[in-house]
Scaffold this motif. Structure first.
Motif, mmCIF file in Angstrom:
data_model
loop_
_atom_site.group_PDB
_atom_site.id
_atom_site.type_symbol
_atom_site.label_atom_id
_atom_site.label_comp_id
_atom_site.label_asym_id
_atom_site.label_seq_id
_atom_site.Cartn_x
_atom_site.Cartn_y
_atom_site.Cartn_z
ATOM 1 N N GLN A 199 -29.560 -37.966 39.121
ATOM 2 C CA GLN A 199 -28.252 -37.823 39.610
ATOM 3 C C GLN A 199 -27.288 -36.621 38.752
ATOM 4 O OE1 GLN A 199 -27.294 -38.959 42.678
ATOM 5 N NE2 GLN A 199 -25.528 -37.612 42.259
ATOM 6 N N LEU A 200 -27.250 -36.874 37.477
ATOM 7 C CA LEU A 200 -26.474 -35.955 36.640
ATOM 8 C C LEU A 200 -26.995 -34.603 36.804
ATOM 9 C CD1 LEU A 200 -26.478 -38.160 33.434
ATOM 10 C CD2 LEU A 200 -24.563 -37.686 34.881
ATOM 11 N N ALA A 201 -28.346 -34.272 36.972
ATOM 12 C CA ALA A 201 -28.550 -32.879 37.346
ATOM 13 C C ALA A 201 -28.088 -32.411 38.633
ATOM 14 C CB ALA A 201 -30.271 -32.783 37.086
ATOM 15 N N GLU A 202 -28.235 -33.092 39.568
ATOM 16 C CA GLU A 202 -27.475 -32.841 40.929
ATOM 17 C C GLU A 202 -26.081 -32.455 40.761
ATOM 18 O OE1 GLU A 202 -29.198 -32.366 43.931
ATOM 19 O OE2 GLU A 202 -31.054 -32.487 42.886
ATOM 20 N N ASP A 203 -25.182 -33.296 40.099
ATOM 21 C CA ASP A 203 -23.897 -33.164 39.964
ATOM 22 C C ASP A 203 -23.545 -31.750 39.092
ATOM 23 O OD1 ASP A 203 -23.400 -35.635 40.939
ATOM 24 O OD2 ASP A 203 -23.194 -36.759 39.218
ATOM 25 N N ASP A 204 -24.743 -31.569 38.242
ATOM 26 C CA ASP A 204 -24.584 -30.135 37.616
ATOM 27 C C ASP A 204 -24.717 -28.920 38.477
ATOM 28 O OD1 ASP A 204 -23.689 -29.187 34.930
ATOM 29 O OD2 ASP A 204 -26.023 -28.765 34.505
ATOM 30 N N LYS A 205 -25.688 -29.284 39.455
ATOM 31 C CA LYS A 205 -25.828 -27.916 40.172
ATOM 32 C C LYS A 205 -24.603 -27.854 41.099
ATOM 33 C CE LYS A 205 -30.744 -28.839 40.909
ATOM 34 N NZ LYS A 205 -31.933 -29.222 42.116
ATOM 35 N N VAL A 206 -23.993 -28.818 41.287
ATOM 36 C CA VAL A 206 -22.641 -28.550 42.244
ATOM 37 C C VAL A 206 -21.545 -27.834 41.248
ATOM 38 C CG1 VAL A 206 -20.769 -29.889 43.189
ATOM 39 C CG2 VAL A 206 -23.217 -30.746 43.596
ATOM 40 N N ARG A 207 -21.546 -28.391 40.219
ATOM 41 C CA ARG A 207 -20.592 -27.804 39.172
ATOM 42 C C ARG A 207 -20.866 -26.238 39.013
ATOM 43 N NH1 ARG A 207 -21.939 -24.782 34.962
ATOM 44 N NH2 ARG A 207 -23.763 -26.254 34.784
ATOM 45 N N TYR A 208 -22.066 -25.857 38.883
ATOM 46 C CA TYR A 208 -22.593 -24.560 38.763
ATOM 47 C C TYR A 208 -22.285 -24.054 39.873
ATOM 48 C CZ TYR A 208 -25.386 -20.354 38.090
ATOM 49 O OH TYR A 208 -25.663 -19.114 38.140
ATOM 50 N N LYS A 209 -22.700 -24.410 41.069
ATOM 51 C CA LYS A 209 -22.221 -23.644 42.398
ATOM 52 C C LYS A 209 -20.727 -23.318 42.556
ATOM 53 C CE LYS A 209 -23.004 -24.108 47.437
ATOM 54 N NZ LYS A 209 -23.557 -24.784 48.521
ATOM 55 N N ASN A 210 -20.014 -24.088 42.226
ATOM 56 C CA ASN A 210 -18.525 -23.854 42.506
ATOM 57 C C ASN A 210 -18.180 -22.892 41.131
ATOM 58 O OD1 ASN A 210 -18.227 -25.761 44.517
ATOM 59 N ND2 ASN A 210 -18.013 -27.470 42.787
ATOM 60 N N GLU A 211 -18.675 -23.005 40.097
ATOM 61 C CA GLU A 211 -17.915 -22.238 38.876
ATOM 62 C C GLU A 211 -18.587 -20.620 39.067
ATOM 63 O OE1 GLU A 211 -18.918 -23.902 35.199
ATOM 64 O OE2 GLU A 211 -17.477 -25.698 35.372
ATOM 65 N N ILE A 212 -19.927 -20.682 39.456
ATOM 66 C CA ILE A 212 -20.301 -19.296 39.588
ATOM 67 C C ILE A 212 -19.669 -18.495 40.880
ATOM 68 C CG2 ILE A 212 -22.316 -19.914 41.240
ATOM 69 C CD1 ILE A 212 -22.466 -17.361 38.189
ATOM 70 N N LYS A 213 -19.593 -19.284 41.776
ATOM 71 C CA LYS A 213 -18.862 -18.638 43.009
ATOM 72 C C LYS A 213 -17.179 -18.022 42.576
ATOM 73 C CE LYS A 213 -17.502 -19.550 47.715
ATOM 74 N NZ LYS A 213 -15.940 -19.038 47.618
ATOM 75 N N SER A 214 -16.533 -18.811 41.796
ATOM 76 C CA SER A 214 -15.255 -18.358 41.366
ATOM 77 C C SER A 214 -15.517 -17.312 40.342
ATOM 78 C CB SER A 214 -14.616 -19.481 40.797
ATOM 79 O OG SER A 214 -14.209 -20.583 41.669
ATOM 80 N N TRP A 215 -16.409 -17.495 39.452
ATOM 81 C CA TRP A 215 -16.635 -16.445 38.432
ATOM 82 C C TRP A 215 -16.894 -15.000 38.975
ATOM 83 C CZ3 TRP A 215 -20.934 -13.546 36.774
ATOM 84 C CH2 TRP A 215 -20.749 -12.916 35.449
ATOM 85 N N GLU A 216 -17.817 -15.151 40.127
ATOM 86 C CA GLU A 216 -18.124 -13.934 40.836
ATOM 87 C C GLU A 216 -17.204 -13.313 41.523
ATOM 88 O OE1 GLU A 216 -23.051 -14.331 41.308
ATOM 89 O OE2 GLU A 216 -21.849 -15.146 42.967
ATOM 90 N N GLU A 217 -16.280 -14.010 42.131
ATOM 91 C CA GLU A 217 -15.201 -13.558 42.937
ATOM 92 C C GLU A 217 -14.427 -12.738 41.889
ATOM 93 O OE1 GLU A 217 -13.313 -16.833 44.686
ATOM 94 O OE2 GLU A 217 -14.638 -16.857 46.319
#
Length: 238
Positions: A199-217
């Motif tokens: 579950q912690l790994a799944e939460d980390d995937k969500v964190r990464y998805k949001n952060e990488i989207k903002s970073w790439e923008e």
């Protein structure tokens, strides 16, 4: 042999008035021949790379400074030498730059000699090794650049999260044995015990998805589309 004659002009050691905390002292290079000798090939190995002018200066000055200041730590001596190098005039730096240039010329000759004695298979292996080193250096530079630009860390797996939490208490005296111990513990875990880390790994995937989207923008905004994933670049253009 011309570089040897050129460098013999500055053959005196550091002047007696040079003290550890006197960065304005006049310095001369007296180690041209030893510098060049250091590039002789080792048995069966390639020649050593030539020293830069700055490293030549440090190697030349360090012994004298160390003798004058026996109680001073080596790191402090090197730090002071770095400060002294910065304030040297172009004329004071010239002997060390000439020594470095002479070393580079000697290095080229040694490399040609070394390559001439290699078999075709050895030459091919050397070329592969060189490409690997270049690729590794590029990867290191790329990683440093991405870190400086604040690229989000990739998501961790369930096992990686478990490992980071229990590494200190794992059995073993080195990395290899600790990793084996952790892997064995993980494999003995039941599905229920693993669920928390999954579950912690799944939460980390969500964190990464949001952060990488903002970073790439942000990267696109500052003109660094080259750092954006291809899929995102295509979506942006569309």
């Amino acid at each position: 042999m011309a570089p040897f004659g050129l460098m013999s002009v500055g053959a005196n050691l550091l002047t007696k008035s040079l003290a550890l905390f006197s960065s304005a002292s006049v310095v001369r290079c007296s180690c041209v021949a030893p510098v060049l000798k250091s590039f002789s090939t080792t048995t069966g190995g390639p020649p050593k790379r030539p020293l830069t002018a700055y490293i030549t200066y440090v190697k030349e000055m360090h012994p004298n400074i160390s003798r004058q200041n026996p109680g001073v730590k080596n790191v402090d001596i090197v730090r002071k030498l770095a400060q002294q190098w910065k304030v040297l005039t172009p004329e004071q730096k010239q002997p060390f730059q000439d020594a470095s240039l002479a070393s580079k010329e000697q290095y080229k000759l040694e490399v040609e000699k070394y390559k001439a004695q290699l078999s075709p298979a050895q030459t091919a292996a050397l070329a592969i090794e060189k490409r690997q080193k270049v690729a590794k250096r590029k990867a290191i530079r790329r990683k440093k650049e991405l870190n400086s630009l604040g690229k989000p860390k990739r998501p961790r797996s369930a096992f990686n999260i478990f490992m980071s939490e229990h590494f200190e208490e794992a059995k073993g005296n080195n990395m290899q044995t600790k990793m084996k111990s952790l892997r064995d513990d993980w494999e003995r875990f039941s599905a229920t015990q693993k669920q928390m880390y999954i579950q912690l790994a799944e939460d980390d995937k969500v964190r990464y998805k949001n952060e990488i989207k903002s970073w790439e923008e942000h990267m696109i905004e500052i003109g660094r589309e080259d750092l954006v994933r291809r899929k995102e670049r295509r979506a942006t253009k569309a």
